[in-house]
Write a protein that holds these residues in place. Sequence first.
Motif, PDB file in Angstrom:
ATOM      1  N   PHE A  98       0.817  -1.199   0.000  1.00 59.80           N
ATOM      2  CA  PHE A  98       0.000   0.000   0.000  1.00 59.80           C
ATOM      3  C   PHE A  98       0.860   1.262   0.000  1.00 59.80           C
ATOM      4  O   PHE A  98       0.541   2.239  -0.679  1.00 59.80           O
ATOM      5  CB  PHE A  98      -0.934   0.003   1.214  1.00 59.80           C
ATOM      6  CG  PHE A  98      -2.101  -0.931   1.082  1.00 59.80           C
ATOM      7  CD1 PHE A  98      -3.207  -0.577   0.326  1.00 59.80           C
ATOM      8  CD2 PHE A  98      -2.096  -2.168   1.698  1.00 59.80           C
ATOM      9  CE1 PHE A  98      -4.281  -1.439   0.193  1.00 59.80           C
ATOM     10  CE2 PHE A  98      -3.166  -3.036   1.576  1.00 59.80           C
ATOM     11  CZ  PHE A  98      -4.268  -2.672   0.816  1.00 59.80           C
ATOM     12  N   GLU A 110      -4.155  -7.034  -4.947  1.00 60.45           N
ATOM     13  CA  GLU A 110      -4.388  -7.430  -3.552  1.00 60.45           C
ATOM     14  C   GLU A 110      -4.438  -8.946  -3.406  1.00 60.45           C
ATOM     15  O   GLU A 110      -3.998  -9.488  -2.383  1.00 60.45           O
ATOM     16  CB  GLU A 110      -5.664  -6.782  -3.024  1.00 60.45           C
ATOM     17  CG  GLU A 110      -5.541  -5.274  -2.866  1.00 60.45           C
ATOM     18  CD  GLU A 110      -6.773  -4.628  -2.271  1.00 60.45           C
ATOM     19  OE1 GLU A 110      -7.614  -5.354  -1.694  1.00 60.45           O
ATOM     20  OE2 GLU A 110      -6.912  -3.393  -2.381  1.00 60.45           O
ATOM     21  N   ARG A 124      -0.810  -0.096  -8.732  1.00 60.74           N
ATOM     22  CA  ARG A 124      -1.073  -1.378  -8.084  1.00 60.74           C
ATOM     23  C   ARG A 124      -0.491  -2.536  -8.904  1.00 60.74           C
ATOM     24  O   ARG A 124       0.163  -3.434  -8.362  1.00 60.74           O
ATOM     25  CB  ARG A 124      -2.584  -1.591  -7.921  1.00 60.74           C
ATOM     26  CG  ARG A 124      -3.265  -0.730  -6.871  1.00 60.74           C
ATOM     27  CD  ARG A 124      -4.774  -0.923  -6.937  1.00 60.74           C
ATOM     28  NE  ARG A 124      -5.498  -0.121  -5.980  1.00 60.74           N
ATOM     29  CZ  ARG A 124      -5.816  -0.507  -4.760  1.00 60.74           C
ATOM     30  NH1 ARG A 124      -5.452  -1.712  -4.346  1.00 60.74           N
ATOM     31  NH2 ARG A 124      -6.497   0.273  -3.951  1.00 60.74           N
ATOM     32  N   ARG A 147       2.504   1.546  -3.400  1.00 64.85           N
ATOM     33  CA  ARG A 147       1.472   1.901  -4.383  1.00 64.85           C
ATOM     34  C   ARG A 147       1.237   3.405  -4.390  1.00 64.85           C
ATOM     35  O   ARG A 147       1.188   4.036  -5.447  1.00 64.85           O
ATOM     36  CB  ARG A 147       0.168   1.179  -4.046  1.00 64.85           C
ATOM     37  CG  ARG A 147      -1.013   1.544  -4.941  1.00 64.85           C
ATOM     38  CD  ARG A 147      -2.320   1.312  -4.242  1.00 64.85           C
ATOM     39  NE  ARG A 147      -2.484   2.203  -3.108  1.00 64.85           N
ATOM     40  CZ  ARG A 147      -3.500   2.132  -2.256  1.00 64.85           C
ATOM     41  NH1 ARG A 147      -4.407   1.191  -2.381  1.00 64.85           N
ATOM     42  NH2 ARG A 147      -3.602   2.988  -1.252  1.00 64.85           N
ATOM     43  N   ASP A 148       1.097   3.988  -3.196  1.00 67.44           N
ATOM     44  CA  ASP A 148       0.849   5.421  -3.108  1.00 67.44           C
ATOM     45  C   ASP A 148       2.056   6.222  -3.593  1.00 67.44           C
ATOM     46  O   ASP A 148       1.909   7.274  -4.226  1.00 67.44           O
ATOM     47  CB  ASP A 148       0.521   5.812  -1.663  1.00 67.44           C
ATOM     48  CG  ASP A 148      -0.826   5.249  -1.216  1.00 67.44           C
ATOM     49  OD1 ASP A 148      -1.642   4.928  -2.093  1.00 67.44           O
ATOM     50  OD2 ASP A 148      -1.046   5.136  -0.003  1.00 67.44           O
TER      51      ASP A 148
END
Length: 267
Positions: free
Chosen positions: A21, A131, A54, A24-25
């Motif tokens: 996460f 995910e 992602r 990804r950001d």
Amino acid sequence: VKHRFLNNALFTALIVPLAFFVLRDTIAVLTGMMFEAMGGKESFLYQINDDISRLIIAGLLMLIMPIFFRGRCNFGFKGGFLKLGILLSLPELIVPLWNLLQIKVYDAPLVAGTTAVIAAIFHGIGPGVSEEVFCRGFTVSNLMRIWKDKPNRILCCMLVSGAAFGLLHAVNVIVTGDVFAALIQVIYTTAIGMFSGAAFLRSRSIWGVILMHSLTDISAFIAVFESNTTGMDIVFCVVGSLLFIALALYLIPVSYTHLRAHETEAD
């Protein structure tokens, strides 16, 4: 494989997905600046910027991890039982169906334009693939390897990976600021994570959970929903969570039987 971190259950179940996460950001900021400079904030690439980041991170994981596992790391994309994986994942269809029902009940407006519809599809595929690669393909598979000598390893993998998947969604409170909604999402995604883990463990194929995850997110982005949590949302969360946990627990004994049969055949 002798590796300090990859042989650690906490690192596998929580730290690696959390790093996903964060990365990804980070990548989304960089690619977002590039796409904005190329076509502005209204461009298609800018709209699916988060999904591109992602998929980039998931691709990097799939390229890097086989190095540590000497090539024996397929994340469930090949081998396994494809049809069984899709069949076992079908109960998750109640989630996109619930989203579609809410569109009808609340008369939520659908996104307008071909570009917006395609972007909504990407909003489903991005999380659905990435995910599941991190939280099922890597986490569940590596936990099974770490706990290979535990007699109850399948149950442990299902519970731990599901709980970690739910906790990861707690970070959404930073974006929304709604603690109650975040708590509801943590409970619900924990149950979904347990069921998806059980379906993946039983079938050894990741395609089924990717398909259902993608359909769930597509149905959520295809319309413009109100952000407020309703009583119907709470009821669905409770009932749905209990259903998915029950199904996950049902699949575990079946998985043990299948695993023993497979090990006996291999011997």
